[in-house]
Design a protein around this motif. Structure first.
Motif, PDB file in Angstrom:
ATOM      1  N   GLY A  56       0.784  -1.231   0.000  1.00  0.00           N
ATOM      2  CA  GLY A  56       0.000   0.000   0.000  1.00  0.00           C
ATOM      3  C   GLY A  56       0.811   1.273   0.000  1.00  0.00           C
ATOM      4  O   GLY A  56       0.273   2.366  -0.217  1.00  0.00           O
ATOM      5  N   VAL A  57       2.120   1.166   0.192  1.00  0.00           N
ATOM      6  CA  VAL A  57       2.946   2.386   0.102  1.00  0.00           C
ATOM      7  C   VAL A  57       2.950   2.855  -1.344  1.00  0.00           C
ATOM      8  O   VAL A  57       3.137   2.069  -2.279  1.00  0.00           O
ATOM      9  CB  VAL A  57       4.389   2.121   0.576  1.00  0.00           C
ATOM     10  N   ILE A  77      13.257  -6.159  -6.632  1.00  0.00           N
ATOM     11  CA  ILE A  77      14.039  -7.329  -6.209  1.00  0.00           C
ATOM     12  C   ILE A  77      13.162  -8.283  -5.400  1.00  0.00           C
ATOM     13  O   ILE A  77      13.256  -9.502  -5.538  1.00  0.00           O
ATOM     14  CB  ILE A  77      15.269  -6.871  -5.389  1.00  0.00           C
ATOM     15  N   LYS A  78      12.275  -7.699  -4.589  1.00  0.00           N
ATOM     16  CA  LYS A  78      11.383  -8.543  -3.760  1.00  0.00           C
ATOM     17  C   LYS A  78       9.964  -7.996  -3.868  1.00  0.00           C
ATOM     18  O   LYS A  78       9.776  -6.774  -3.828  1.00  0.00           O
ATOM     19  CB  LYS A  78      11.848  -8.504  -2.306  1.00  0.00           C
ATOM     20  N   GLY A  79       8.983  -8.877  -4.024  1.00  0.00           N
ATOM     21  CA  GLY A  79       7.578  -8.468  -4.056  1.00  0.00           C
ATOM     22  C   GLY A  79       7.153  -7.975  -5.427  1.00  0.00           C
ATOM     23  O   GLY A  79       7.704  -8.388  -6.452  1.00  0.00           O
ATOM     24  N   SER A  80       6.147  -7.091  -5.426  1.00  0.00           N
ATOM     25  CA  SER A  80       5.647  -6.557  -6.711  1.00  0.00           C
ATOM     26  C   SER A  80       5.072  -5.160  -6.503  1.00  0.00           C
ATOM     27  O   SER A  80       4.559  -4.834  -5.414  1.00  0.00           O
ATOM     28  CB  SER A  80       4.573  -7.484  -7.291  1.00  0.00           C
ATOM     29  N   VAL A  81       5.204  -4.350  -7.542  1.00  0.00           N
ATOM     30  CA  VAL A  81       4.670  -2.979  -7.523  1.00  0.00           C
ATOM     31  C   VAL A  81       3.985  -2.707  -8.852  1.00  0.00           C
ATOM     32  O   VAL A  81       4.281  -3.340  -9.867  1.00  0.00           O
ATOM     33  CB  VAL A  81       5.787  -1.926  -7.292  1.00  0.00           C
ATOM     34  N   LEU A  82       3.063  -1.747  -8.836  1.00  0.00           N
ATOM     35  CA  LEU A  82       2.583  -1.195 -10.096  1.00  0.00           C
ATOM     36  C   LEU A  82       3.390   0.075 -10.322  1.00  0.00           C
ATOM     37  O   LEU A  82       3.338   1.006  -9.503  1.00  0.00           O
ATOM     38  CB  LEU A  82       1.093  -0.870 -10.058  1.00  0.00           C
ATOM     39  N   ASP A  83       4.163   0.075 -11.386  1.00  0.00           N
ATOM     40  CA  ASP A  83       5.070   1.187 -11.661  1.00  0.00           C
ATOM     41  C   ASP A  83       4.438   2.096 -12.710  1.00  0.00           C
ATOM     42  O   ASP A  83       3.872   1.616 -13.709  1.00  0.00           O
ATOM     43  CB  ASP A  83       6.417   0.653 -12.181  1.00  0.00           C
ATOM     44  N   ILE A  84       4.520   3.405 -12.463  1.00  0.00           N
ATOM     45  CA  ILE A  84       3.843   4.399 -13.305  1.00  0.00           C
ATOM     46  C   ILE A  84       4.853   5.445 -13.784  1.00  0.00           C
ATOM     47  O   ILE A  84       5.630   5.968 -12.978  1.00  0.00           O
ATOM     48  CB  ILE A  84       2.735   5.126 -12.503  1.00  0.00           C
ATOM     49  N   ALA A  85       4.839   5.714 -15.078  1.00  0.00           N
ATOM     50  CA  ALA A  85       5.664   6.801 -15.623  1.00  0.00           C
ATOM     51  C   ALA A  85       4.741   7.707 -16.432  1.00  0.00           C
ATOM     52  O   ALA A  85       4.067   7.258 -17.375  1.00  0.00           O
ATOM     53  CB  ALA A  85       6.777   6.241 -16.506  1.00  0.00           C
ATOM     54  N   VAL A  86       4.690   8.991 -16.072  1.00  0.00           N
ATOM     55  CA  VAL A  86       3.766   9.953 -16.693  1.00  0.00           C
ATOM     56  C   VAL A  86       4.562  10.922 -17.571  1.00  0.00           C
ATOM     57  O   VAL A  86       5.553  11.497 -17.105  1.00  0.00           O
ATOM     58  CB  VAL A  86       3.015  10.766 -15.618  1.00  0.00           C
ATOM     59  N   ASP A  87       4.104  11.111 -18.803  1.00  0.00           N
ATOM     60  CA  ASP A  87       4.764  12.030 -19.729  1.00  0.00           C
ATOM     61  C   ASP A  87       4.429  13.470 -19.323  1.00  0.00           C
ATOM     62  O   ASP A  87       3.273  13.891 -19.405  1.00  0.00           O
ATOM     63  CB  ASP A  87       4.275  11.739 -21.166  1.00  0.00           C
ATOM     64  N   ILE A  88       5.436  14.218 -18.876  1.00  0.00           N
ATOM     65  CA  ILE A  88       5.195  15.608 -18.439  1.00  0.00           C
ATOM     66  C   ILE A  88       5.951  16.590 -19.345  1.00  0.00           C
ATOM     67  O   ILE A  88       6.322  17.697 -18.906  1.00  0.00           O
ATOM     68  CB  ILE A  88       5.567  15.790 -16.957  1.00  0.00           C
ATOM     69  N   ARG A  89       6.122  16.159 -20.625  1.00  0.00           N
ATOM     70  CA  ARG A  89       6.779  17.053 -21.603  1.00  0.00           C
ATOM     71  C   ARG A  89       5.673  17.800 -22.340  1.00  0.00           C
ATOM     72  O   ARG A  89       4.897  17.173 -23.095  1.00  0.00           O
ATOM     73  CB  ARG A  89       7.616  16.224 -22.578  1.00  0.00           C
ATOM     74  N   LYS A  90       5.583  19.122 -22.119  1.00  0.00           N
ATOM     75  CA  LYS A  90       4.435  19.894 -22.630  1.00  0.00           C
ATOM     76  C   LYS A  90       4.285  19.767 -24.142  1.00  0.00           C
ATOM     77  O   LYS A  90       3.186  19.790 -24.677  1.00  0.00           O
ATOM     78  CB  LYS A  90       4.586  21.365 -22.226  1.00  0.00           C
ATOM     79  N   ALA A 100       1.729   2.089 -17.277  1.00  0.00           N
ATOM     80  CA  ALA A 100       1.597   1.365 -15.999  1.00  0.00           C
ATOM     81  C   ALA A 100       2.034  -0.072 -16.232  1.00  0.00           C
ATOM     82  O   ALA A 100       1.490  -0.754 -17.121  1.00  0.00           O
ATOM     83  CB  ALA A 100       0.146   1.404 -15.519  1.00  0.00           C
ATOM     84  N   ILE A 101       3.054  -0.507 -15.523  1.00  0.00           N
ATOM     85  CA  ILE A 101       3.588  -1.867 -15.704  1.00  0.00           C
ATOM     86  C   ILE A 101       3.820  -2.497 -14.337  1.00  0.00           C
ATOM     87  O   ILE A 101       4.380  -1.833 -13.441  1.00  0.00           O
ATOM     88  CB  ILE A 101       4.952  -1.839 -16.446  1.00  0.00           C
ATOM     89  N   GLU A 102       3.397  -3.749 -14.141  1.00  0.00           N
ATOM     90  CA  GLU A 102       3.732  -4.441 -12.903  1.00  0.00           C
ATOM     91  C   GLU A 102       5.173  -4.937 -12.984  1.00  0.00           C
ATOM     92  O   GLU A 102       5.532  -5.652 -13.943  1.00  0.00           O
ATOM     93  CB  GLU A 102       2.785  -5.617 -12.620  1.00  0.00           C
ATOM     94  N   LEU A 103       5.976  -4.509 -12.029  1.00  0.00           N
ATOM     95  CA  LEU A 103       7.367  -4.978 -11.914  1.00  0.00           C
ATOM     96  C   LEU A 103       7.404  -5.889 -10.696  1.00  0.00           C
ATOM     97  O   LEU A 103       6.884  -5.516  -9.629  1.00  0.00           O
ATOM     98  CB  LEU A 103       8.327  -3.815 -11.717  1.00  0.00           C
ATOM     99  N   SER A 104       8.028  -7.062 -10.834  1.00  0.00           N
ATOM    100  CA  SER A 104       7.989  -7.988  -9.701  1.00  0.00           C
ATOM    101  C   SER A 104       9.220  -8.874  -9.633  1.00  0.00           C
ATOM    102  O   SER A 104       9.977  -9.017 -10.594  1.00  0.00           O
ATOM    103  CB  SER A 104       6.738  -8.869  -9.799  1.00  0.00           C
ATOM    104  N   GLU A 105       9.341  -9.470  -8.449  1.00  0.00           N
ATOM    105  CA  GLU A 105      10.389 -10.485  -8.204  1.00  0.00           C
ATOM    106  C   GLU A 105      10.202 -11.622  -9.198  1.00  0.00           C
ATOM    107  O   GLU A 105      11.153 -12.223  -9.664  1.00  0.00           O
ATOM    108  CB  GLU A 105      10.176 -10.975  -6.772  1.00  0.00           C
ATOM    109  N   SER A 125       2.465  -6.152  -3.129  1.00  0.00           N
ATOM    110  CA  SER A 125       2.784  -7.322  -2.291  1.00  0.00           C
ATOM    111  C   SER A 125       2.904  -6.879  -0.834  1.00  0.00           C
ATOM    112  O   SER A 125       2.857  -5.684  -0.533  1.00  0.00           O
ATOM    113  CB  SER A 125       4.121  -7.927  -2.759  1.00  0.00           C
ATOM    114  N   GLU A 126       3.056  -7.855   0.071  1.00  0.00           N
ATOM    115  CA  GLU A 126       3.162  -7.522   1.510  1.00  0.00           C
ATOM    116  C   GLU A 126       4.347  -6.595   1.767  1.00  0.00           C
ATOM    117  O   GLU A 126       4.322  -5.742   2.653  1.00  0.00           O
ATOM    118  CB  GLU A 126       3.303  -8.816   2.319  1.00  0.00           C
TER     119      GLU A 126
END
Ligand SMILES: Cc1cn([C@H]2C[C@H](O)[C@@H](COP(=O)(O)OP(=O)(O)O[C@H]3O[C@H](C)C(=O)[C@H](O)[C@H]3O)O2)c(=O)[nH]c1=O
Length: 183
Positions: A56-57, A77-90, A100-105, A125-126
């Motif tokens: 939840g962090v 390296i451990k667990g899983s996250v949903l990783d987000i990259a936003v285009d902020i080039r005007k 949005a891509i899930e990156l995981s162990e 993940s936990e």
């Protein structure tokens, strides 16, 4: 390592070749020559970072302004996250769009994120250990952020926002309309 352009072509999904045997696994986590060949440009990472977070962090959306803008190569390296990259080039045709891509162990995927993108992730993940390379040193004065729940961005974090754990700093980041952006 396989390099795959995402829906925003400057964001590259990197899939390593994992070599398994009776002892476990081995894989090359980074090859400068392979990445530079794919990008057709030089890469000069100078700093590695690592953070550990519980479920939840949400860390982000962060970036540094020029001349301290950072290219990032991120992985879990451990667990899983949903990783987000936003285009902020005007001036970008994909301004305000995100990947949005899930990156995981498990999948061992990495994401290559050049300057001009705000970056963040939420831990699914936990517990998750997040590790990444940057090609410019941390410079607090040039650090900026965008509110994770910005109405214009409409980011689907795939996690209940009433359950996230977030820093005081990230609770009060500006909306993209009020943020210092890239040209
Ligand atoms: C980024 C950074 C931070 N720090 C110090 C500053 C604070 O005392 C402490 C935690 O910093 P912060 O709360 O900004 O950490 P995160 O929320 O994980 O920030 C990162 O989260 C998102 C996902 C990113 O993409 C950025 O790389 C980075 O901003 O580490 C350093 O000493 N060096 C550094 O390079």
């Amino acid at each position: 390592m396989k390099f795959i352009k995402t829906s925003i072509p400057d964001i590259i999904l990197c899939k390593p070749t994992v070599l398994n045997d009776a002892r476990g696994y081995f894989f090359e986590t980074f090859r400068k020559d392979e990445l530079e060949h794919f990008l057709a440009e030089k890469i000069d990472f100078c700093q590695d970072n690592e953070s550990k977070s519980v479920k939840g962090v949400l860390r982000g959306l962060h970036y540094q302004l020029p001349p301290f803008a950072q290219t990032k190569m991120v992985r879990v390296i451990k667990g899983s996250v949903l990783d987000i990259a936003v285009d902020i080039r005007k001036s970008s045709p994909t301004f305000g769009k995100y990947v949005a891509i899930e990156l995981s162990e498990e999948n061992k995927y990495q994401l290559f994120i050049p300057p001009g993108f705000a970056h963040g992730y939420v831990v699914l993940s936990e517990e998750a250990i997040f590790s990444y390379k940057v090609d410019n040193y941390y410079d607090k004065a040039s650090e900026r952020g965008i509110l994770f729940s910005d109405d214009f961005l409409q980011i689907d974090w795939e996690f209940p926002l009433n359950e996230i754990i977030i820093s005081e700093k990230d609770k009060v980041q500006p909306t993209i309309q009020n943020a210092d952006l890239f040209q």
